[in-house]
Design an enzyme around this catalytic site. Structure first.
Site, short mmCIF file in Angstrom:
data_model
loop_
_atom_site.label_atom_id
_atom_site.label_comp_id
_atom_site.label_asym_id
_atom_site.label_seq_id
_atom_site.Cartn_x
_atom_site.Cartn_y
_atom_site.Cartn_z
N GLU A 93 0.85 -1.21 0.00
CA GLU A 93 0.00 0.00 0.00
C GLU A 93 0.89 1.26 0.00
O GLU A 93 0.71 2.19 0.79
CB GLU A 93 -0.97 0.03 1.19
CG GLU A 93 -2.14 0.97 1.02
CD GLU A 93 -3.04 1.01 2.25
OE1 GLU A 93 -2.66 1.57 3.29
OE2 GLU A 93 -4.15 0.45 2.16
N HIS A 96 -14.67 1.75 18.24
CA HIS A 96 -13.24 1.47 18.38
C HIS A 96 -12.90 1.25 19.85
O HIS A 96 -13.54 1.83 20.74
CB HIS A 96 -12.44 2.65 17.82
CG HIS A 96 -11.04 2.36 17.43
ND1 HIS A 96 -10.01 2.32 18.35
CD2 HIS A 96 -10.48 2.07 16.24
CE1 HIS A 96 -8.87 2.04 17.71
NE2 HIS A 96 -9.13 1.87 16.43
C1 UD1 Z 1 -4.03 3.40 14.94
C2 UD1 Z 1 -3.23 3.90 13.76
C3 UD1 Z 1 -4.14 4.38 12.65
C4 UD1 Z 1 -5.14 3.31 12.27
C5 UD1 Z 1 -5.87 2.81 13.49
C6 UD1 Z 1 -6.72 1.65 13.10
C7 UD1 Z 1 -1.08 4.97 14.20
C8 UD1 Z 1 -0.37 6.24 14.41
N1 UD1 Z 1 -2.41 5.05 14.14
O1 UD1 Z 1 -4.81 4.46 15.51
O2 UD1 Z 1 -3.38 4.73 11.50
O3 UD1 Z 1 -6.06 3.86 11.35
O4 UD1 Z 1 -4.94 2.39 14.50
O5 UD1 Z 1 -7.71 1.34 14.02
O6 UD1 Z 1 -0.44 3.94 14.11
N2 UD1 Z 1 -6.96 -0.17 22.06
C9 UD1 Z 1 -7.26 -1.32 22.78
N3 UD1 Z 1 -7.34 -2.51 22.10
C10 UD1 Z 1 -7.14 -2.62 20.76
C11 UD1 Z 1 -6.84 -1.45 20.04
C12 UD1 Z 1 -6.75 -0.22 20.70
O7 UD1 Z 1 -7.47 -1.27 23.97
O8 UD1 Z 1 -7.24 -3.73 20.21
C13 UD1 Z 1 -6.89 1.15 22.77
C14 UD1 Z 1 -5.65 1.30 23.66
O9 UD1 Z 1 -5.99 2.05 24.80
C15 UD1 Z 1 -4.72 2.14 22.78
C16 UD1 Z 1 -5.72 3.04 22.09
O10 UD1 Z 1 -6.84 2.20 21.82
O11 UD1 Z 1 -3.77 2.84 23.54
C17 UD1 Z 1 -5.23 3.66 20.81
O12 UD1 Z 1 -4.67 2.71 19.90
P1 UD1 Z 1 -3.66 3.22 18.76
O13 UD1 Z 1 -3.25 2.09 17.88
O14 UD1 Z 1 -2.55 3.98 19.42
O15 UD1 Z 1 -4.65 4.18 17.96
P2 UD1 Z 1 -4.47 5.25 16.85
O16 UD1 Z 1 -3.05 5.73 16.78
O17 UD1 Z 1 -5.53 6.27 17.02
N1 UDP Z 2 -13.45 -3.30 10.57
C1 UDP Z 2 -13.74 -4.47 11.28
N2 UDP Z 2 -14.62 -4.38 12.34
C2 UDP Z 2 -15.18 -3.21 12.73
C3 UDP Z 2 -14.86 -2.02 12.02
C4 UDP Z 2 -13.98 -2.11 10.95
O1 UDP Z 2 -13.25 -5.55 10.95
O2 UDP Z 2 -15.96 -3.21 13.69
C5 UDP Z 2 -12.49 -3.38 9.45
C6 UDP Z 2 -12.94 -2.75 8.14
O3 UDP Z 2 -13.63 -3.68 7.36
C7 UDP Z 2 -11.62 -2.31 7.51
C8 UDP Z 2 -10.72 -2.06 8.71
O4 UDP Z 2 -11.36 -2.62 9.83
O5 UDP Z 2 -11.03 -3.33 6.72
C9 UDP Z 2 -10.49 -0.59 8.91
O6 UDP Z 2 -9.85 -0.38 10.14
P1 UDP Z 2 -9.80 1.03 10.83
O7 UDP Z 2 -10.97 1.84 10.40
O8 UDP Z 2 -9.61 0.78 12.28
O9 UDP Z 2 -8.44 1.66 10.30
P2 UDP Z 2 -8.04 2.47 8.96
O10 UDP Z 2 -8.46 1.67 7.78
O11 UDP Z 2 -8.71 3.81 9.05
O12 UDP Z 2 -6.56 2.60 9.08
#
Ligand code: UD1
Ligand code: UDP
Length: 382
Positions: A118, A242
């Site tokens: 990508e 999320h």
């Molecule tokens: C990150 C990515 C973003 C992507 C998104 C997908 C970066 C800078 N950002 O978002 O590009 O679009 O993920 O969703 O890498 N958390 C949990 N369990 C999980 C996931 C998240 O508890 O399975 C909570 C935790 O408290 C964590 C917070 O969510 O600290 C934020 O997660 P993080 O990956 O840092 O989020 P973003 O940076 O916003």
């Molecule tokens: N997705 C999922 N479950 C959900 C919401 C989204 O599996 O409840 C999938 C969605 O189909 C897509 C991906 O998660 O493929 C997108 O992830 P996210 O929006 O967290 O990140 P981004 O694409 O913006 O980086």
């Protein structure tokens, strides 16, 4: 046999890397060693489970309310220890998360070639999406093989003086994952969702998580959803929320107690794609959802000011509407109550792939290692 290490850590990377992991595992030329950082936990494990992938290494770096620098340093440190023991012949990183760029930096510093899946997406605004636009640009500078999803993304790389011979247009592996998953029509584990899917009611499917939207913009999204729910009692709003607590704190208070708003935990990929195929309209700030929904002919309203995915905007299936509360209400109302406006957007277009992106990625990697020929670039039919 060459050892290739896919490195990923978040839900979207896992979904888009899964098809690459599968083709590498099936190839006689490569050994595939999967390393996850655990930037996400539940949302990452959910995806590995559905694609039946068991990581060889798991750095488990996640922390509640983690910082970008925390994710970066824990990833680089963890990967460096792995590389010191078993250096792969190349790593594959995906997209623009901090895991992805940290993975590229850690490999580059050890002299390990980086393959970027990508590659070449650009919004041309360094601060939106933040920090993803910067992440992509940094990764491009230290990548040996750029797997660009579309001709547009290849053009962006060429304009940055990346050598054409190092770029292959593959399509986006998200379409491989989507087509493979959506055809299975997996059941919902929550009976309420099964009921919604078979009720014939119109569904507005909503996701939001972007860092730059957290806070007041996301509170506005919550207020807009509450107003839409009140104005359209027959509509069902489905919001798989999320795991990020900052997202929950912002978006949930305004919609609490609304009978036609269904808030769920993040849905397993199979369930989410099924809800996507049931949905009438999609409202999102997600990158991946912007790519998937057009393939299923769903109009997508994107709560951002810009996008690095202009192809579906040009095709007319995606519209950028920003995060203004009033604008969200107006645009959703228009799609719900103006048939002509709806049908203008509801065209199935596939600008991002044909389901063969992983196959092309494997061929490009084989060529890089001298065990295959250069293949033709993917050309979008949209
Ligand atoms: C990150 C990515 C973003 C992507 C998104 C997908 C970066 C800078 N950002 O978002 O590009 O679009 O993920 O969703 O890498 N958390 C949990 N369990 C999980 C996931 C998240 O508890 O399975 C909570 C935790 O408290 C964590 C917070 O969510 O600290 C934020 O997660 P993080 O990956 O840092 O989020 P973003 O940076 O916003
Ligand atoms: N997705 C999922 N479950 C959900 C919401 C989204 O599996 O409840 C999938 C969605 O189909 C897509 C991906 O998660 O493929 C997108 O992830 P996210 O929006 O967290 O990140 P981004 O694409 O913006 O980086």
């Amino acid at each position: 046999m060459f050892t290739i290490m896919p490195i990923y850590g978040t839900r979207p990377e896992a979904i888009k890397m899964a098809p690459i992991v599968k083709v590498l595992q099936d190839s006689p030329d490569f050994e595939c060693v999967v390393t996850v950082t655990g930037q996400h936990r539940e949302m990452l494990d959910q995806v590995n489970e559905i694609f039946d992938i068991t990581p060889d290494h798991d750095l488990n770096i996640i922390q509640p309310r983690q910082t970008l620098n925390g994710v970066l340093t824990r990833t680089v440190e963890g990967l460096d220890k792995i590389f010191a023991e078993t250096a792969p012949d190349a790593v594959v990183v995906q997209g623009d998360t901090t895991t992805s760029t940290a993975g590229a930096i850690a490999a580059f510093y050890r002299g390990i070639p980086v393959i970027h899946a990508e590659a070449g997406l650009r919004s041309f605004n360094l601060f939106s999406p933040f920090p993803e636009e910067a992440n992509r640009k940094i990764t491009s500078q230290i990548t040996s093989l750029h797997l660009a999803p579309t001709t547009t993304s290849k053009g962006n790389l060429l304009r940055e003086a990346i050598a054409e011979e190092d770029i292959v247009v593959t399509g986006n592996t998200v379409i491989d994952a989507l087509l493979h998953t959506v055809e299975q029509q997996l059941p919902f584990t929550d009976p309420q969702l099964e009921e919604i899917a078979s009720s014939g009611k119109r569904v507005l499917l909503v996701t939001t998580h972007r860092r730059e939207n957290q806070g007041e913009a996301m509170r506005g999204v919550g207020r807009a959803l509450a107003r839409i729910a009140d104005a359209e009692p027959e509509l069902v709003i489905v919001l798989p929320v999320h795991r990020n607590p900052a997202v929950r704190e912002a978006v949930l208070p305004a919609i609490e107690g609304k009978p036609n708003v269904v808030v769920t935990e993040p849905l397993a990929y199979g369930e989410f794609t099924r809800m996507l195929s049931v949905a009438h309209v999609v409202l999102t700030d997600s990158g991946g959802v912007q790519e998937e929904a057009p393939s299923l002919g769903k109009p997508v309203l994107v709560m951002r000011e810009n996008t690095e995915r202009p192809e579906a905007v040009t095709a007319g299936t995606v519209k950028l509407i920003g995060t203004d509360e009033e604008r969200i209400v107006t645009e959703v109302d228009r799609l719900l109550n103006n048939d002509a406006a709806y049908h203008e957007m509801a065209n199935a277009v596939n600008p991002y792939g044909d389901g063969k992106a992983a196959e092309r990625s494997l061929a490009a990697i084989a060529q890089m290692f001298g065990v295959g020929q250069r293949i033709a670039d993917f050309e979008s039919q949209a």
